[in-house]
Every structure is written in C-alpha cells, then in structure tokens.
Design a protein around this motif. Structure first.
Motif, short mmCIF file in Angstrom:
data_model
loop_
_atom_site.label_atom_id
_atom_site.label_comp_id
_atom_site.label_asym_id
_atom_site.label_seq_id
_atom_site.Cartn_x
_atom_site.Cartn_y
_atom_site.Cartn_z
N GLN A 54 37.75 89.74 98.14
CA GLN A 54 38.86 89.31 98.93
C GLN A 54 40.02 90.10 98.76
N VAL A 55 40.10 90.48 97.45
CA VAL A 55 41.35 91.23 97.16
C VAL A 55 41.06 92.67 97.76
N THR A 56 40.10 93.17 97.57
CA THR A 56 39.97 94.60 98.16
C THR A 56 40.21 94.66 99.77
N TYR A 57 39.80 93.74 100.41
CA TYR A 57 39.73 93.45 101.72
C TYR A 57 41.27 93.37 102.20
N ALA A 58 42.15 92.40 101.12
CA ALA A 58 43.64 92.48 101.59
C ALA A 58 44.15 93.80 101.45
N ILE A 59 43.92 94.40 100.36
CA ILE A 59 44.51 95.85 99.93
C ILE A 59 44.18 96.99 101.15
N GLU A 60 42.95 96.85 101.53
CA GLU A 60 42.56 97.84 102.57
C GLU A 60 43.11 97.37 104.06
N LYS A 61 42.86 96.04 104.15
CA LYS A 61 43.52 95.79 105.68
C LYS A 61 44.98 95.89 105.92
N LYS A 62 45.58 95.64 104.84
CA LYS A 62 47.16 95.95 104.91
C LYS A 62 47.70 97.44 104.45
N LYS A 63 46.87 98.26 104.30
CA LYS A 63 47.05 99.57 103.54
C LYS A 63 48.06 99.41 102.44
N MET A 64 47.84 98.83 101.62
CA MET A 64 48.64 98.50 100.46
C MET A 64 48.90 99.85 99.35
N PHE A 65 47.64 100.28 99.08
CA PHE A 65 47.64 101.28 98.16
C PHE A 65 46.10 101.86 98.16
N SER A 66 46.34 103.16 97.44
CA SER A 66 44.74 103.83 97.28
C SER A 66 44.65 104.16 95.65
N LYS A 67 43.43 104.67 95.44
CA LYS A 67 43.53 105.16 93.93
C LYS A 67 44.45 106.23 93.62
N ASN A 108 45.34 102.69 89.45
CA ASN A 108 46.14 103.30 88.45
C ASN A 108 47.31 102.34 88.16
N VAL A 109 47.27 101.40 87.21
CA VAL A 109 48.32 100.41 86.83
C VAL A 109 49.03 100.62 85.66
N PHE A 110 50.06 100.24 85.78
CA PHE A 110 51.24 99.85 84.57
C PHE A 110 51.49 98.47 84.61
N ALA A 111 52.36 97.80 83.79
CA ALA A 111 52.93 96.54 83.94
C ALA A 111 54.28 96.59 83.57
N ILE A 112 55.14 95.63 84.11
CA ILE A 112 56.30 95.41 83.79
C ILE A 112 56.69 93.82 83.49
N HIS A 113 57.52 93.70 82.66
CA HIS A 113 57.79 92.13 82.14
C HIS A 113 59.31 91.92 81.69
N ILE A 114 59.63 90.74 82.59
CA ILE A 114 61.11 90.39 82.13
C ILE A 114 61.20 89.26 81.10
N ASP A 115 61.85 89.57 79.98
CA ASP A 115 62.04 88.26 79.29
C ASP A 115 63.47 87.55 79.66
N LEU A 116 63.30 86.42 80.15
CA LEU A 116 64.29 85.85 80.87
C LEU A 116 65.14 84.90 80.01
N GLY A 117 64.77 84.71 78.79
CA GLY A 117 65.57 84.08 77.89
C GLY A 117 65.27 82.69 77.80
N ILE A 118 64.34 81.97 78.67
CA ILE A 118 64.27 80.64 78.66
C ILE A 118 63.53 79.92 77.49
N ASP A 119 63.95 78.88 76.80
CA ASP A 119 63.73 78.44 75.55
C ASP A 119 62.23 77.84 75.83
N GLY A 120 61.46 78.13 74.74
CA GLY A 120 60.10 77.39 74.81
C GLY A 120 59.07 77.87 76.02
N TYR A 121 59.77 78.86 76.84
CA TYR A 121 58.84 79.53 77.74
C TYR A 121 58.79 80.94 77.51
#
Ligand code: SF4
Ligand code: ZN
Length: 297
Positions: A33-46, A73-86
């Motif tokens: 399903q995910v591969t189909y979405a990527i290809e159908k909408k030309k999201m990105f390639s290898k 080819n992936v890398f990740a980003i994460h934002i620490d929002l400073g929300i207590d307990g989360y």
C-alpha cells in the motif's frame, strides 16, 4: 477464517478491503500500500535523500521503519517541544530507535534554540496550544530538512489525519487550505517538497503494522490532544466507519479525485508574495513570519 494469501488463520480483518490476513502476510500487504502511494504520486525514488519528521508516535515511527525496510535513503528529524510528561518520552523512543537502526538523527530543542517551549509560548500569546505548535513545527521541519540537504520531507500523516483536515477545512469553508490538501506538495523557493506516504492507510492499519513489526513508539497522547477538535472529529468518523465500512476512504479519496483538483485550478495560491522573513530568513508571505511574531516579546 483463512488468510487471503496463505493457509494460516486470519487474525486481522480489513473490512474496507473486504479481506482477512494473518500476521505473517499483513506487513507485506501494508508495505505494498505504501509503495503504491509513493509510486502513484511520484513522491520520491531510491536516488533521493529523504528526511522523515518523527514525533515518536506510531505513525511517524512506522513511516521511518517502512521506508528504511523498503531500501530508501532516510534520515530523521525530531523537535523537542518541551511539553511536560510527553516530550521526554518521545525523545527517548526516537533516539533509541535511530541509534539501534543506524539512522542519522537531527534533534532540535525548541527551548534551547528559541528560548521557549510550546506550552510557555501558547500561554504567553494566549493562543490555542495546537495552533501555536502546528505553526512552529511546520517552519522548523522545513528548515531542518532544507539545511540537511534533503530532496523531500516525509511526514507520517495517515488517511484518518488527512480525512479530518479535509473535514474541518470544509466545516470552516477554508477553500485555500482545501486547495492545498493533497499528499504531495512540490518544492517552491525555500519550501522543500513535502509528501505523506501513509495517506492511503488508516490509523488502525498503521497500528497493526507497528505492533506486528515490533516498532517501538510512544503510545501516550500529548496532553493537549484531548481538547483538540481533530480528536472529536476522529471519534465521530470512527463511529461512522463502524456502521459503514469504507466510508472514510470513499470520502477522502473522492475529495482527492473530484474536488481538490477543481479547487486547486480555480484558486490561485498567493505565492507571488513568498519571501524571506526579515528576522529569521524563513519563507513567509509577510515581512516578519508567523513564528518570529510568536517569539517576539
Ligand atoms: Fe502539538 Fe497539539 Fe500535537 Fe500536542 S496535540 S504535539 S500541542 S499539535
Ligand atoms: Zn521569521
């Protein structure tokens, strides 16, 4: 009941697809399903360098996992929002997963970089927390993706998320937002290309995948999610889906096929005025961007 693809007993019933699958066959069904979405909408390639914005929740963690598994080819980003307990719990999940799966991770601490956490900012400005949070996240993810030379920024929005955006924009008759409501937004100027590879899979389907693949994620909710309108709409759509399986997908895909293209062609997006913010240099329609306005005393 037997699995559609093998002799095993089916454990997962997907009523909208009218199929039942065993836990062994389900991951490859999801990945198709995910591969189909990527290809159908030309999201990105290898060949592309893909930046995945991860919060630590099941959707973005599943997205990172599935893209890595499919060989992108992936890398990740994460934002620490400073929300207590989360925020601390989310950060722990994100760091552990990226470290054990050898995925480069860019961490951004909002308070360290801008001097205020999301709750402090919302309180100071007396604005709804989620609205402040959304504005800040949109700009910072774009900036981090661009500065780390990505070709495309992927987010974990699933079919339920997208459906609810469309629904609430319809309720507000916000035709400008509706015209831009699609799984791929091309790059323009300082704005990087944005894609949503999970737009064809429902919330519950992502959860099955995360659990079967044993993807770690933070299952708790942000304390501000409780009051968000989107939470109420999601509950209402789930009740409807119970009675009419497939109605969520019909509504959302119908919108994408028949309504969004008309709106996009009729409504001229005001992009002529897109320029660099006088204070931070990020793209905006005004002299000073909405994020700088938030942080100004
Ligand atoms: Fe931000 Fe609201 Fe989501 Fe919490 S629920 S992370 S405040 S947008
Ligand atoms: Zn700015």
């Amino acid at each position: 009941m037997k699995c559609r693809f093998c002799e095993n007993t089916a454990e997962i019933v997907l009523r909208r697809h009218k199929i039942a699958l065993c836990k062994k066959c389900y991951p490859s069904f999801f990945e198709k399903q995910v591969t189909y979405a990527i290809e159908k909408k030309k999201m990105f390639s290898k060949d592309d360098r893909i930046c995945v914005a991860i919060s630590g929740g099941k959707d973005s963690m599943s997205l990172l996992h599935v893209l890595k598994k499919l060989g992108f080819n992936v890398f990740a980003i994460h934002i620490d929002l400073g929300i207590d307990g989360y925020s601390d719990r989310c950060k722990e999940v994100v760091e552990n997963y990226c470290h054990s799966n050898d995925i480069p991770l860019v961490l951004y601490d909002l308070k360290e970089n801008k001097g205020k956490s999301i709750p402090e900012l919302a309180k100071k400005k007396r604005r709804p927390t989620c609205s402040v949070c959304g504005t800040v996240k949109r700009q910072i993810t774009n900036k981090l993706a661009r500065e780390n030379n990505c070709d495309v920024l992927a987010t974990g929005h699933n079919l339920d998320d997208e459906l609810v955006f469309v629904f609430s924009n319809l309720l507000n008759a916000d035709v400008h937002m509706l015209a831009r409501q699609k799984p791929v937004l091309d790059s323009r100027g300082l704005m990087v290309k944005k894609v949503k590879p999970l737009y064809r899979v429902m919330d519950a389907e992502v959860k099955y995948y995360a659990d079967i693949e044993e993807i770690p994620y933070y299952a708790g909710k942000c304390p501000f999610a409780r009051d968000a309108a989107t939470t109420i709409y999601k509950k209402w759509w789930n009740e409807l889906e119970e009675k009419r399986p497939g109605i969520k997908a019909n509504f959302y895909f119908g919108f994408l096929r028949k309504i969004q293209p008309i709106l996009e062609s009729r409504i001229k997006q005001d992009e002529s005025g897109l320029r660099a913010c006088k204070l931070c240099g990020e793209p905006t329609n005004r002299e000073i961007c909405s994020v700088c306005m938030l942080f100004l005393e």
